[in-house]
Write a protein that holds these residues in place. Sequence first.
Motif, PDB file in Angstrom:
ATOM      1  N   GLY A   4       0.841  -1.193   0.000  1.00 34.12           N
ATOM      2  CA  GLY A   4       0.000   0.000   0.000  1.00 34.12           C
ATOM      3  C   GLY A   4       0.871   1.236   0.000  1.00 34.12           C
ATOM      4  N   ILE A   5       0.414   2.287  -0.668  1.00 34.32           N
ATOM      5  CA  ILE A   5       1.158   3.537  -0.718  1.00 34.32           C
ATOM      6  C   ILE A   5       0.281   4.676  -0.211  1.00 34.32           C
ATOM      7  CG2 ILE A   5       2.257   5.247  -2.214  1.00 34.32           C
ATOM      8  CD1 ILE A   5       3.309   3.018  -3.908  1.00 34.32           C
ATOM      9  N   MET A   6       0.760   5.338   0.836  1.00 33.86           N
ATOM     10  CA  MET A   6       0.107   6.526   1.392  1.00 33.86           C
ATOM     11  C   MET A   6       0.958   7.734   1.030  1.00 33.86           C
ATOM     12  SD  MET A   6      -2.669   6.315   3.599  1.00 33.86           S
ATOM     13  CE  MET A   6      -2.362   7.554   4.843  1.00 33.86           C
ATOM     14  N   GLY A   7       0.481   8.531   0.074  1.00 35.68           N
ATOM     15  CA  GLY A   7       1.200   9.733  -0.295  1.00 35.68           C
ATOM     16  C   GLY A   7       0.595  10.948   0.374  1.00 35.68           C
ATOM     17  N   GLY A   8       1.325  12.044   0.358  1.00 36.89           N
ATOM     18  CA  GLY A   8       0.809  13.281   0.932  1.00 36.89           C
ATOM     19  C   GLY A   8       1.930  14.167   1.432  1.00 36.89           C
ATOM     20  N   THR A   9       1.584  15.374   1.831  1.00 42.93           N
ATOM     21  CA  THR A   9       2.613  16.254   2.378  1.00 42.93           C
ATOM     22  C   THR A   9       2.928  15.917   3.836  1.00 42.93           C
ATOM     23  OG1 THR A   9       0.843  17.867   2.770  1.00 42.93           O
ATOM     24  CG2 THR A   9       2.221  18.207   0.833  1.00 42.93           C
ATOM     25  N   PHE A  10       1.957  15.356   4.570  1.00 52.81           N
ATOM     26  CA  PHE A  10       2.151  14.979   5.974  1.00 52.81           C
ATOM     27  C   PHE A  10       2.718  16.165   6.769  1.00 52.81           C
ATOM     28  CE2 PHE A  10       2.650  10.810   3.745  1.00 52.81           C
ATOM     29  CZ  PHE A  10       1.467  10.256   4.176  1.00 52.81           C
ATOM     30  N   ASP A  11       1.953  17.241   6.796  1.00 53.60           N
ATOM     31  CA  ASP A  11       2.438  18.522   7.314  1.00 53.60           C
ATOM     32  C   ASP A  11       1.536  19.057   8.431  1.00 53.60           C
ATOM     33  OD1 ASP A  11       4.067  20.823   7.317  1.00 53.60           O
ATOM     34  OD2 ASP A  11       2.742  21.859   5.903  1.00 53.60           O
ATOM     35  N   PRO A  12       1.459  18.364   9.591  1.00 52.38           N
ATOM     36  CA  PRO A  12       2.189  17.152   9.972  1.00 52.38           C
ATOM     37  C   PRO A  12       1.342  15.886   9.748  1.00 52.38           C
ATOM     38  CG  PRO A  12       1.121  18.075  11.906  1.00 52.38           C
ATOM     39  CD  PRO A  12       0.748  18.972  10.746  1.00 52.38           C
ATOM     40  N   ILE A  13       2.003  14.726   9.847  1.00 54.38           N
ATOM     41  CA  ILE A  13       1.287  13.456   9.885  1.00 54.38           C
ATOM     42  C   ILE A  13       0.436  13.418  11.153  1.00 54.38           C
ATOM     43  CG2 ILE A  13       3.199  12.239  11.035  1.00 54.38           C
ATOM     44  CD1 ILE A  13       2.419   9.770   9.323  1.00 54.38           C
ATOM     45  N   HIS A  14      -0.745  12.813  11.078  1.00 51.56           N
ATOM     46  CA  HIS A  14      -1.621  12.750  12.247  1.00 51.56           C
ATOM     47  C   HIS A  14      -2.283  11.375  12.352  1.00 51.56           C
ATOM     48  CE1 HIS A  14      -5.006  13.303   9.503  1.00 51.56           C
ATOM     49  NE2 HIS A  14      -4.479  14.431   9.055  1.00 51.56           N
ATOM     50  N   ASN A  15      -3.058  11.190  13.414  1.00 52.91           N
ATOM     51  CA  ASN A  15      -3.643   9.876  13.682  1.00 52.91           C
ATOM     52  C   ASN A  15      -4.636   9.441  12.609  1.00 52.91           C
ATOM     53  OD1 ASN A  15      -2.126   9.656  16.001  1.00 52.91           O
ATOM     54  ND2 ASN A  15      -3.742  10.387  17.368  1.00 52.91           N
ATOM     55  N   GLY A  16      -5.257  10.391  11.919  1.00 52.44           N
ATOM     56  CA  GLY A  16      -6.149  10.031  10.824  1.00 52.44           C
ATOM     57  C   GLY A  16      -5.425   9.296   9.716  1.00 52.44           C
ATOM     58  N   HIS A  17      -4.213   9.764   9.380  1.00 46.57           N
ATOM     59  CA  HIS A  17      -3.399   9.068   8.376  1.00 46.57           C
ATOM     60  C   HIS A  17      -3.103   7.631   8.824  1.00 46.57           C
ATOM     61  CE1 HIS A  17      -1.831  13.351   7.469  1.00 46.57           C
ATOM     62  NE2 HIS A  17      -2.588  13.000   6.445  1.00 46.57           N
ATOM     63  N   LEU A  18      -2.742   7.492  10.088  1.00 48.69           N
ATOM     64  CA  LEU A  18      -2.377   6.172  10.605  1.00 48.69           C
ATOM     65  C   LEU A  18      -3.565   5.223  10.620  1.00 48.69           C
ATOM     66  CD1 LEU A  18      -0.079   7.287  13.559  1.00 48.69           C
ATOM     67  CD2 LEU A  18       0.655   6.296  11.378  1.00 48.69           C
ATOM     68  N   LEU A  62       8.913   8.900  13.028  1.00 50.00           N
ATOM     69  CA  LEU A  62       8.528   8.768  14.429  1.00 50.00           C
ATOM     70  C   LEU A  62       7.123   8.174  14.565  1.00 50.00           C
ATOM     71  CD1 LEU A  62       9.831  12.188  15.790  1.00 50.00           C
ATOM     72  CD2 LEU A  62      10.731   9.931  16.383  1.00 50.00           C
ATOM     73  N   ALA A  63       6.224   8.576  13.670  1.00 49.63           N
ATOM     74  CA  ALA A  63       4.826   8.150  13.768  1.00 49.63           C
ATOM     75  C   ALA A  63       4.643   6.670  13.477  1.00 49.63           C
ATOM     76  CB  ALA A  63       3.963   8.973  12.812  1.00 49.63           C
ATOM     77  N   ILE A  64       5.475   6.119  12.586  1.00 52.59           N
ATOM     78  CA  ILE A  64       5.242   4.745  12.125  1.00 52.59           C
ATOM     79  C   ILE A  64       6.167   3.722  12.751  1.00 52.59           C
ATOM     80  CG2 ILE A  64       4.361   5.606   9.914  1.00 52.59           C
ATOM     81  CD1 ILE A  64       6.990   4.729   8.620  1.00 52.59           C
ATOM     82  N   GLU A  65       7.095   4.161  13.594  1.00 50.18           N
ATOM     83  CA  GLU A  65       8.142   3.240  14.050  1.00 50.18           C
ATOM     84  C   GLU A  65       7.605   2.058  14.856  1.00 50.18           C
ATOM     85  OE1 GLU A  65       9.650   5.765  18.001  1.00 50.18           O
ATOM     86  OE2 GLU A  65      10.934   5.607  16.240  1.00 50.18           O
ATOM     87  N   ASP A 166     -12.125  13.297  12.569  1.00 47.95           N
ATOM     88  CA  ASP A 166     -12.368  14.590  11.956  1.00 47.95           C
ATOM     89  C   ASP A 166     -11.218  15.536  12.268  1.00 47.95           C
ATOM     90  OD1 ASP A 166     -13.566  16.599  10.561  1.00 47.95           O
ATOM     91  OD2 ASP A 166     -15.001  17.122  12.131  1.00 47.95           O
ATOM     92  N   ILE A 167     -10.136  15.410  11.494  1.00 49.35           N
ATOM     93  CA  ILE A 167      -8.958  16.239  11.717  1.00 49.35           C
ATOM     94  C   ILE A 167      -8.225  16.389  10.393  1.00 49.35           C
ATOM     95  CG2 ILE A 167      -7.447  14.285  12.293  1.00 49.35           C
ATOM     96  CD1 ILE A 167      -7.398  17.866  13.775  1.00 49.35           C
ATOM     97  N   SER A 168      -7.543  17.506  10.250  1.00 49.12           N
ATOM     98  CA  SER A 168      -6.723  17.734   9.062  1.00 49.12           C
ATOM     99  C   SER A 168      -5.415  18.368   9.499  1.00 49.12           C
ATOM    100  CB  SER A 168      -7.441  18.654   8.075  1.00 49.12           C
ATOM    101  OG  SER A 168      -7.547  19.974   8.600  1.00 49.12           O
ATOM    102  N   VAL A 186      -2.175  13.548  17.199  1.00 51.35           N
ATOM    103  CA  VAL A 186      -0.930  13.086  16.576  1.00 51.35           C
ATOM    104  C   VAL A 186      -0.241  12.136  17.550  1.00 51.35           C
ATOM    105  CG1 VAL A 186      -0.632  15.231  15.261  1.00 51.35           C
ATOM    106  CG2 VAL A 186       0.472  14.991  17.486  1.00 51.35           C
ATOM    107  N   PRO A 187       0.621  11.239  17.057  1.00 54.90           N
ATOM    108  CA  PRO A 187       1.376  10.391  17.984  1.00 54.90           C
ATOM    109  C   PRO A 187       2.183  11.250  18.955  1.00 54.90           C
ATOM    110  CG  PRO A 187       1.565   9.566  15.740  1.00 54.90           C
ATOM    111  CD  PRO A 187       0.892  10.902  15.646  1.00 54.90           C
ATOM    112  N   GLU A 188       2.351  10.743  20.145  1.00 56.16           N
ATOM    113  CA  GLU A 188       3.037  11.512  21.195  1.00 56.16           C
ATOM    114  C   GLU A 188       4.435  11.953  20.763  1.00 56.16           C
ATOM    115  OE1 GLU A 188       4.435  10.844  25.838  1.00 56.16           O
ATOM    116  OE2 GLU A 188       2.749   9.686  25.035  1.00 56.16           O
ATOM    117  N   LYS A 189       5.157  11.067  20.073  1.00 52.20           N
ATOM    118  CA  LYS A 189       6.519  11.428  19.645  1.00 52.20           C
ATOM    119  C   LYS A 189       6.509  12.531  18.594  1.00 52.20           C
ATOM    120  CE  LYS A 189       8.782   7.055  20.768  1.00 52.20           C
ATOM    121  NZ  LYS A 189       9.552   5.896  20.254  1.00 52.20           N
ATOM    122  N   VAL A 190       5.460  12.572  17.784  1.00 49.99           N
ATOM    123  CA  VAL A 190       5.341  13.645  16.798  1.00 49.99           C
ATOM    124  C   VAL A 190       5.051  14.969  17.501  1.00 49.99           C
ATOM    125  CG1 VAL A 190       3.978  14.526  14.854  1.00 49.99           C
ATOM    126  CG2 VAL A 190       4.640  12.108  14.944  1.00 49.99           C
TER     127      VAL A 190
END
Length: 205
Positions: A4-18, A62-65, A166-168, A186-190
Amino acid sequence: MKIGIMGGTFDPIHNGHLEIAKAAFKQFDLDRVWFMPNGNPPHKALASIGSSIENRLQMVELAIEEYPGFCLEVYEARKKSISCSYKTMEHFTKIYPADDFYFIIGADSLFAVDKWVHPERLFPTCTILAAYRNKMDTKDKMEEQIHYLRERYHAQCELLVSPLIDISSSNLRKWIKEGKSIKGFVPEKVEEYIKKECLYGSENQ
């Protein structure tokens, strides 16, 4: 391998992406999900991106580790030229001809994908997974759009059922600038990294 490929700017990555990535991983029995930050997206001015590509790569890492099977893919991040999805996917299918690719997008992108650059070259390279968040009116419209894409492009498209969060990223940047907490979004480390690097105006908190 099913990737699977998740593209995006991830500015920042958040829990919705995960959550979308976790749903895709489970529902379609994927072996990997590649998170692919875009360094120079065709649809967004670089001046509108709130953090550097190096910051965004670090936040994704950090988010995906903690998730086995989730990987950081830097192909688009390292390109100097504008990254178009069809070119990226043609590159991957050439390099990894034995693998099957699943391109993960949101509902908004599903309705815009045939306006992207050369969609007729994107669809043969992958199966599109369009995230649907349990709203019946949205589901009906998405199924109509999928039918249209299949008829026009012979596209392989599937609905991906994902939790409603419901977050962006734009909301998060706004909250950070206003000094509001983003805890739980967002993940705590982020969150810690954003504070440490004083991103998005967080030095004012």
